[in-house]
Design a protein around this motif. Structure first.
Motif, PDB file in Angstrom:
ATOM      1  N   ASP A 184       0.814  -1.218   0.000  1.00 10.35           N
ATOM      2  CA  ASP A 184       0.000   0.000   0.000  1.00 10.35           C
ATOM      3  C   ASP A 184       0.848   1.269   0.000  1.00 10.35           C
ATOM      4  O   ASP A 184       0.312   2.373   0.033  1.00 10.35           O
ATOM      5  N   GLY A 185       2.181   1.130   0.002  1.00 10.28           N
ATOM      6  CA  GLY A 185       3.075   2.283  -0.063  1.00 10.28           C
ATOM      7  C   GLY A 185       3.364   2.936   1.274  1.00 10.28           C
ATOM      8  O   GLY A 185       3.829   4.075   1.326  1.00 10.28           O
ATOM      9  N   ARG A 186       3.132   2.218   2.363  1.00  8.39           N
ATOM     10  CA  ARG A 186       3.331   2.801   3.703  1.00  8.39           C
ATOM     11  C   ARG A 186       4.801   2.939   4.096  1.00  8.39           C
ATOM     12  O   ARG A 186       5.117   3.661   5.016  1.00  8.39           O
ATOM     13  N   PHE A 187       5.691   2.217   3.417  1.00  6.69           N
ATOM     14  CA  PHE A 187       7.103   2.209   3.802  1.00  6.69           C
ATOM     15  C   PHE A 187       8.014   2.848   2.759  1.00  6.69           C
ATOM     16  O   PHE A 187       9.220   2.660   2.791  1.00  6.69           O
ATOM     17  N   HIS A 188       7.471   3.618   1.844  1.00 12.14           N
ATOM     18  CA  HIS A 188       8.284   4.185   0.767  1.00 12.14           C
ATOM     19  C   HIS A 188       9.180   5.319   1.213  1.00 12.14           C
ATOM     20  O   HIS A 188      10.164   5.627   0.560  1.00 12.14           O
ATOM     21  N   SER A 189       8.834   5.966   2.319  1.00  9.07           N
ATOM     22  CA  SER A 189       9.679   7.047   2.842  1.00  9.07           C
ATOM     23  C   SER A 189       9.463   7.141   4.344  1.00  9.07           C
ATOM     24  O   SER A 189       8.530   6.535   4.889  1.00  9.07           O
ATOM     25  N   VAL A 190      10.320   7.900   4.991  1.00 12.94           N
ATOM     26  CA  VAL A 190      10.181   8.102   6.432  1.00 12.94           C
ATOM     27  C   VAL A 190       8.827   8.746   6.736  1.00 12.94           C
ATOM     28  O   VAL A 190       8.142   8.369   7.689  1.00 12.94           O
ATOM     29  N   GLU A 191       8.417   9.696   5.899  1.00 13.29           N
ATOM     30  CA  GLU A 191       7.157  10.406   6.131  1.00 13.29           C
ATOM     31  C   GLU A 191       5.952   9.468   6.032  1.00 13.29           C
ATOM     32  O   GLU A 191       5.039   9.538   6.861  1.00 13.29           O
ATOM     33  N   THR A 192       5.931   8.580   5.014  1.00 11.23           N
ATOM     34  CA  THR A 192       4.790   7.667   4.884  1.00 11.23           C
ATOM     35  C   THR A 192       4.766   6.662   6.034  1.00 11.23           C
ATOM     36  O   THR A 192       3.695   6.309   6.536  1.00 11.23           O
ATOM     37  N   LEU A 193       5.931   6.234   6.479  1.00  9.74           N
ATOM     38  CA  LEU A 193       6.005   5.326   7.612  1.00  9.74           C
ATOM     39  C   LEU A 193       5.512   6.015   8.877  1.00  9.74           C
ATOM     40  O   LEU A 193       4.749   5.446   9.656  1.00  9.74           O
ATOM     41  N   GLN A 194       5.937   7.263   9.092  1.00  9.66           N
ATOM     42  CA  GLN A 194       5.491   7.996  10.273  1.00  9.66           C
ATOM     43  C   GLN A 194       3.977   8.201  10.253  1.00  9.66           C
ATOM     44  O   GLN A 194       3.319   8.067  11.282  1.00  9.66           O
ATOM     45  N   ARG A 195       3.412   8.517   9.079  1.00 13.43           N
ATOM     46  CA  ARG A 195       1.956   8.680   8.973  1.00 13.43           C
ATOM     47  C   ARG A 195       1.237   7.362   9.254  1.00 13.43           C
ATOM     48  O   ARG A 195       0.202   7.329   9.909  1.00 13.43           O
ATOM     49  N   TYR A 196       1.808   6.270   8.754  1.00 13.94           N
ATOM     50  CA  TYR A 196       1.204   4.954   8.963  1.00 13.94           C
ATOM     51  C   TYR A 196       1.155   4.623  10.461  1.00 13.94           C
ATOM     52  O   TYR A 196       0.111   4.223  10.982  1.00 13.94           O
ATOM     53  N   ILE A 197       2.276   4.788  11.152  1.00 18.15           N
ATOM     54  CA  ILE A 197       2.323   4.480  12.585  1.00 18.15           C
ATOM     55  C   ILE A 197       1.464   5.465  13.374  1.00 18.15           C
ATOM     56  O   ILE A 197       0.803   5.088  14.339  1.00 18.15           O
ATOM     57  N   ALA A 198       1.467   6.753  12.963  1.00 18.00           N
ATOM     58  CA  ALA A 198       0.639   7.754  13.647  1.00 18.00           C
ATOM     59  C   ALA A 198      -0.838   7.383  13.568  1.00 18.00           C
ATOM     60  O   ALA A 198      -1.624   7.738  14.462  1.00 18.00           O
TER      61      ALA A 198
END
Length: 194
Positions: free
Chosen positions: A34-48
């Motif tokens: 789903d593209g959640r790990f493509h960048s630090v920002e997307t990962l942070q949004r996913y975990i948030a």
């Protein structure tokens, strides 16, 4: 409890842990697709998106990665520093890794050499188990292993469970030895990311 009951219980626990691990891996794979790990920002949004469960999830993951020694713990330290900063990442990782270490010790203490020999098959188990049981310096090596980076400390938690070391002494080594390496990882990785 007879041996058959104990063997059956071990199989159910193993099956449950394997199922949980597979479900977790499937969830991570879906998030990746789903593209959640493509960048630090997307990962942070996913975990948030998990809210207050985010730190709890990381803490749980770090505990599980000690009990099921598949991934190196420093990967979780990187994730913690990236997602929660050096201090938040440190506490999640320290609590999770320490809890996992104590759980691994108790599993080895309860299920004995049979469990540990399955985790470390063959001659590797025999070599380390004999050394851990007979070495006068095992406590010092264990403490240094908790302090130093890249030491296979997950495995030593299991080995310690089949030695004569008391649970109190082992827990003290974890509490006082573990934070230094985790703190260093947290500081280094949060600085690199920012």
């Amino acid at each position: 409890m007879n041996i058959d009951d104990s063997s059956g219980k071990k199989k159910w626990i193993t099956a449950f842990l394997l199922l949980m691990c597979l479900a977790f891996c499937a969830a991570l794979f879906k998030a990746y697709l789903d593209g959640r790990f493509h960048s630090v920002e997307t990962l942070q949004r996913y975990i948030a998106g998990f809210g207050l469960l985010g730190p709890v999830i990381l803490t749980g993951i770090q505990a599980v990665q000690v009990v099921l020694p598949v991934l190196p713990g420093f990967l979780g330290c990187i994730v913690g520093a990236v997602l929660f900063g050096w201090m938040g990442g440190f506490w999640c990782n320290y609590i999770g890794i320490s809890a996992g270490s104590v759980i691994a010790f108790w599993l080895a203490r309860k299920y004995g050499k049979d469990l540990v020999s399955r985790i470390f098959p063959g001659k590797r188990y025999e070599k380390w188990a004999t050394w851990a049981a007979e070495s006068r310096f095992y406590t010092i090596v264990l403490f240094l292993g908790m302090v130093l980076p890249l030491f296979p400390d997950d495995f030593f938690c299991y080995f310690t469970g089949i030695t004569r070391m008391t649970a109190r002494k082992f827990t003290a080594i974890i509490i006082f030895g573990k934070p230094w390496c985790i703190l260093a990882y947290s500081l280094i990785f949060s600085t690199v990311v920012s």
